[in-house]
Design an enzyme around this catalytic site. Structure first.
Site, mmCIF file in Angstrom:
data_model
loop_
_atom_site.group_PDB
_atom_site.id
_atom_site.type_symbol
_atom_site.label_atom_id
_atom_site.label_comp_id
_atom_site.label_asym_id
_atom_site.label_seq_id
_atom_site.Cartn_x
_atom_site.Cartn_y
_atom_site.Cartn_z
ATOM 1 N N ASP A 1 58.387 -1.286 68.280
ATOM 2 C CA ASP A 1 57.893 0.018 67.847
ATOM 3 C C ASP A 1 57.899 1.083 68.939
ATOM 4 O O ASP A 1 57.374 2.163 68.752
ATOM 5 C CB ASP A 1 56.460 -0.144 67.300
ATOM 6 C CG ASP A 1 55.957 1.100 66.601
ATOM 7 O OD1 ASP A 1 56.766 1.810 65.983
ATOM 8 O OD2 ASP A 1 54.751 1.368 66.672
ATOM 9 N N ASP B 1 48.979 -2.045 66.851
ATOM 10 C CA ASP B 1 48.920 -1.022 67.887
ATOM 11 C C ASP B 1 47.623 -1.163 68.663
ATOM 12 O O ASP B 1 46.532 -1.187 68.070
ATOM 13 C CB ASP B 1 49.009 0.369 67.258
ATOM 14 C CG ASP B 1 50.415 0.700 66.790
ATOM 15 O OD1 ASP B 1 51.357 0.419 67.538
ATOM 16 O OD2 ASP B 1 50.567 1.242 65.678
ATOM 17 N N HIS C 1 52.279 2.262 73.665
ATOM 18 C CA HIS C 1 53.187 3.277 73.120
ATOM 19 C C HIS C 1 52.562 4.261 72.138
ATOM 20 O O HIS C 1 53.287 5.081 71.543
ATOM 21 C CB HIS C 1 54.429 2.606 72.509
ATOM 22 C CG HIS C 1 54.145 1.762 71.298
ATOM 23 N ND1 HIS C 1 54.177 0.393 71.329
ATOM 24 C CD2 HIS C 1 53.839 2.088 70.021
ATOM 25 C CE1 HIS C 1 53.912 -0.090 70.129
ATOM 26 N NE2 HIS C 1 53.702 0.923 69.322
ATOM 27 N N HIS D 1 52.318 -6.571 63.779
ATOM 28 C CA HIS D 1 52.376 -5.570 64.845
ATOM 29 C C HIS D 1 51.046 -4.818 64.860
ATOM 30 O O HIS D 1 50.705 -4.120 63.907
ATOM 31 C CB HIS D 1 53.528 -4.606 64.592
ATOM 32 C CG HIS D 1 53.521 -3.447 65.528
ATOM 33 N ND1 HIS D 1 53.972 -3.533 66.821
ATOM 34 C CD2 HIS D 1 53.100 -2.177 65.369
ATOM 35 C CE1 HIS D 1 53.827 -2.371 67.411
ATOM 36 N NE2 HIS D 1 53.300 -1.517 66.554
#
Length: 999
Positions: free
Chosen positions: A374, A264, A578, A262
């Site tokens: 997330d 970001d 996000h 993951h």
């Protein structure tokens, strides 16, 4: 027998740490190391490779915050190592406890081809297996000295998040630059002991299996000569073979692991650094795929693939090859892993349009799973969008972070606003960075809430955020856990395979209806107001640009700006990631976002102006263009009409109020503003009804202390309400240019408001400008309404949802801060009131016996990760609309966000499309993305009921088809002449593709 369990377990821990693990690289020689520090921002690879190097020794400091240093290591493989496996061990100064949050590197060969990333848990580069001896080794490392922003003592304000304040102090010390012999037998022994030791710790001491493992471990440790680990590792492994071969129980839980990292797209690093994080991680993962035939890796976010394609084409070529082999798996189908609370209707739809189209065009893959582990809560509009985008599965993880209530399902059907259901999985392993440790695997088994009805779950496995993804150690664990007594079974498997099996096994799964509200991170609806305002403005400008450009293209032959709109949409979608739109990134990210939104707005305003000029033609008449989806002041939705005298030309009556203040009256509403500048009455004259609760004051600004227990930019804790300061003191109160001007000063800040009652309108407009210089404070605008209601309606994408005003249950109480889009509406049977806005998302609602108080969340001032969050000037526009139904709230919400435009011209502009029912709202009018010239219209039922209407085309229509979000036909629309009859269910979204008659 006397118990010696604790002694053996302690022995295992120490022997592993101090003797066996170090023996993996028992023999080593140092590499000669040189360094070049790139000035400023990262340089192209060719420049970094060619730059002159200066000497640097292990132990030396390097790397200012956000700097890039290019290392070159050189050495010769000793002749004595012939026939053995040799690796370069390159430790840039890593802290193994912080993968993804510190320095990282990408290794290149002398020809500039990338090898793999360097990360705290992945510090090796294979030189040869076996080597011949005497090989010259030359490797280059592009090393990023990203500072540690989230440290061991988290949430401490730091200046490291902005290069202007981060300073130049070196952040790291070079720890190890060696060539070393990699002892495979010792490494395998480490994996055996780790897996068995972790499994043993999760088994009850009452079970025979725990003791069987303990005795096997004891025998293995006895077999290890601590002065000759390499020579005795194979013998030690023999003592473990039997317990490792014992098969799992038939009823064992089944875990489908999928390689994952993951990443970001921005957070504690800027966008430009994410480009490099993606390159490092994908280089690692393509290398691991070549070494491990059973391993599969999944990566979401089309934007990150696009970055690779643009900035690291050599890595992207490896990715494309692995995708074609079915091992590197694009998942998710969205442009980024977007926030789903705040993006507008069309923006959330376009996340799927642009994401899925990228995967289709680049790889020929129709992604079927939506991958959002997330994101901070999930909109009730998502299930319908998932289905209309051609996907069928949904994955989330973040709900495990909820503070108050434990979500009751791990595999379930999620039902959205319109009734669409999507099969959903929430991995019980409770992490999207799984290591497949014994503790994690055992937790997944214990935690799984579908026991007895289902027996499988998914585990995204790998270090995220630049931590390097899945490691060879994780793959080794999976091999040992594939069929091991006492454990769940673990196998690397495609997400699609997991979902197919889970759906077949548990098709009768329970249903969860409505939003997936995250009981945490509620303040992300307010933090970084400029980022949120930039997003809202960009979304509405994109609507206008598409509408007017399409209208001008059909009417005048205007060049439709396909490429420009595609690029601008992708820019806006990226910033809905996000940790950007929610305001939870470092200062660098948000200052850059503010500049980007300004450029986007300027370019879109240019497109709109050019299209309107083409439509208006030559003439002196003043035309009013209405981009909103409802007719107003005689101007049709999506059209233009000459200015005509109307109610706005009639002045509003203003008079002094007894006791101070003003009374405003426009024949529809009578508004009382007291001597403190507070709204003490808004009287609906037609309904003979007061809006403001008795004895209360509306538009009351309230200030709270705001210091959550953790996650400063993300969180607001319920106790903030315990202390409140009402801002009643007024510095200035005057009637100025048709509005009441109110000025207040508090703390180090200043607020100026203009309260306006437009002629002929049932709304009180409030324009608020705040020069904000507070710290750790929360600013709200309160509207106590004389309404008794147990619920409110808050707009979300393609509709609205109801939330409680009470706190009957812990689930109700947990929603003490929630998301709205353009309106919140409160209603008693027969009469309601709406509060509409142009740029805010957070709100809260409380009630007494006969009062419902709605508060808009305006500003916060957290200090982490940006210590200067929201300092400076902000402008908010909102309006109170008495007597408003939900339909009125929808209309007024669009009105305040899409103001009319006035352009000199010649004649009225007929809308490209119109609908006969105001309950049906058009969200997009555009030309088809394929360049065919077809007109694409998207609309939805906005009131939660059923609608029967007709869509009328304002051009010769040759055909019409229903489409999915990607504008792919799904069936004929059966037009009747220039009309398309439509029947819509509650909150149903419809996309139509209209073909024009060609002359």
């Amino acid at each position: 027998m006397h118990s010696d369990r604790a002694v053996t377990e302690a022995r295992l821990k120490r022997v592993l740490e101090e003797r066996i693990r170090p023996a993996v690289y028992a023999e080593s020689v140092p590499l000669e190391t040189g360094i070049w520090n790139a000035p400023g921002e990262p340089v192209p690879v060719a420049e970094g490779l060619a730059a002159p190097r200066g000497p640097i020794e292990v132990g030396a400091a390097w790397g200012p915050p956000w700097g890039t240093s290019w290392f070159t290591v050189r050495g010769t493989v000793p002749e004595a190592w012939a026939g053995r496996t040799v690796e370069a061990v390159l430790d840039l100064g890593f802290d193994e406890n912080m993968p993804g949050f510190q320095c990282e590197g990408l290794v290149y060969r002398p020809d500039g081809s990338p090898v793999k990333g360097l990360n705290p848990r992945n510090q090796w580069v294979r030189v040869g297996a076996p080597v011949a001896g005497g090989e010259e080794v030359v490797l280059h490392i592009e090393a990023a000295s990203n500072p540690v922003v989230l440290d061991y003592h988290p949430f401490v304000p730091t200046r490291l998040g902005d290069p202007a304040t981060a300073g130049s102090e070196p952040q790291y010390r070079l720890a190890r630059m060696d060539l070393a012999v990699f002892d495979l037998a010792v490494w395998e022994l480490v994996q055996d002991l780790e897996v068995l030791g972790e499994l043993m710790a999760e088994l009850s001491p009452d079970t025979p299996r725990r003791w069987e493992i303990l005795r096997a471990v004891e025998r293995a440790l006895d077999a290890v000569d601590l002065q000759d680990v390499a020579g005795t590792a194979a013998r030690a492994r023999e003592h473990l073979a039997e317990v490792l071969a014992s098969p799992a129980h038939a009823s064992a839980h089944r875990i489908s692991a999928v390689g994952h990292a993951h990443i970001d797209s921005a957070w504690l690093w800027p966008l430009r650094e994410t480009v490099r994080k993606v390159a490092r991680t994908t280089a690692n993962m393509t290398a691991l795929l070549e070494e491990e035939p059973d391993f599969v890796y999944a990566m979401s976010q089309a934007q990150q693939f696009a970055w690779l394609k643009e900035h690291r084409p050599e890595v992207y070529a490896r990715v494309k090859k692995a995708v074609a082999e079915g091992r590197f798996l694009p998942v998710g189908g969205m442009w980024v892993e977007s926030d789903t609370n705040m993006p507008g209707s069309e923006a959330l739809a376009r996340q799927f349009v642009h994401g899925k189209r990228f995967f289709l065009e680049e790889f020929g893959i129709e992604t079927e799973e939506v991958w959002l582990p997330d994101t901070f809560g999930y909109s009730a509009a998502l299930p319908q969008l998932v289905k209309q985008a051609g996907a069928k599965w949904f994955l989330t993880q973040k709900i495990s972070w909820s503070q108050t209530n434990t979500f009751p399902h791990h595999t379930f059907w999620w039902e959205g606003l319109d009734g669409t259901r999507v099969f959903t999985h929430f991995p019980p392993i409770d992490t999207y960075n799984a290591q497949l440790s014994g503790k994690e695997v055992a937790h997944a088994v214990r935690n799984f809430r579908e026991k007895g009805s289902a027996g499988r779950s998914l585990a995204p496995t790998g270090w995220g955020d630049g931590g390097g993804g899945t490691t060879r150690e994780m793959v080794a664990r999976a091999k040992r856990l594939a069929d091991l007594e006492g454990s769940a079974t673990v196998v690397f498997e495609r997400p699609s395979a997991f979902f197919e099996k889970a759906r077949e096994e548990y098709g009768h799964a329970p249903v969860w209806m409505g939003e997936l509200y995250l009981e945490l991170h509620r303040a992300t609806l307010t933090s970084q107001a400029r980022t949120k305002q930039g997003n809202r403005r960009a979304e509405h400008l994109l609507r206008e640009a598409e509408l007017w450009a399409a209208t001008a293209a059909v009417r005048t032959g205007f060049r439709y700006p396909y490429e420009e709109l595609d690029r601008l949409w992708k820019t806006v979608l990226l910033h809905q990631f996000h940790d950007i739109l929610p305001g939870s990134s470092i200062a660098w990210v948000h200052r850059e976002a503010e500049r980007t939104y300004a450029r986007v707005a300027e370019e879109l305003e240019g497109i709109v102006a050019q299209a309107l000029t083409a439509l208006a033609g030559d003439g002196d008449a003043e035309l009013v263009f209405n981009a909103a989806p409802h007719r107003r002041a005689g101007v049709p939705a999506g059209g233009a009409a000459p200015v005509r005298p109307g109610p706005d030309d009639t002045p509003v009556h203003s008079a002094p109020r007894e006791g101070g203040g003003f009374v405003l009256d426009n024949g529809l509403l009578r508004v009382g503003i007291d001597g403190h500048g507070l709204v003490v009455s808004v009287y609906d004259l037609a309904a003979d009804r007061e809006t403001v609760a008795p004895g209360e004051a509306a538009n009351l600004l309230q200030l709270h202390p705001d210091f959550p227990n953790m996650w400063d930019a993300w969180d607001v804790d319920h106790f903030y309400r315990n202390t409140v300061t009402d801002l009643r003191d007024v510095r200035e109160l005057a009637w100025v240019d048709g509005s009441v001007r109110v000025v207040r000063v508090f703390g180090s800040s200043r607020v100026e408001q203009r309260l306006t009652l437009p002629a002929g309108e049932r709304r009180l407009e409030i324009d608020t400008e705040v020069d904000w210089h507070e710290t750790e404070k929360f600013l709200k605008a309160a509207f106590p309404l004389g309404l008794r209601s147990d619920r409110i309606a808050a707009e979300t994408q393609f509709g609205h949802l109801h939330r409680p005003t009470h706190t009957n249950t812990s689930w109700d109480a947990a929603k003490f801060e929630a998301c709205q889009h353009r309106f919140v509406q409160v209603e008693e049977p027969g009469w309601g009131t709406a509060l509409v806005n142009d740029a805010t998302y957070g709100y809260d609602v409380t009630r007494t016996a006969h009062t419902t108080t709605v508060r808009l969340s305006l500003l916060r001032a957290p200090r982490f990760p940006d210590p200067h969050t929201d300092q400076g000037t902000h402008r908010f526009r909102y309006a109170l609309v008495p007597g408003a139904t939900v339909g009125d709230a929808v209309r007024e919400g669009y009105r305040i966000n899409l103001p009319e435009r006035r352009v000199p011209g010649a004649a009225a502009v007929v809308p490209l499309v119109s609908v006969a029912d105001d309950a049906v709202v058009v969200t997009a009018v555009k030309l088809a993305d394929d360049g065919s010239g077809d007109v694409v219209v998207r609309l939805y039922e906005s009131r939660g009921g059923r609608a029967r209407t007709r869509l009328t085309a304002g051009f010769p229509l040759s055909g019409a088809v229903f489409c999915d979000l990607l504008e792919r036909p799904t069936g004929p629309a059966a037009p009747e002449g220039g009309d398309c009859p439509l029947v819509l269910g509650p909150f149903e979204i419809v996309t139509l593709r209209l073909s024009r008659t060609t002359e």
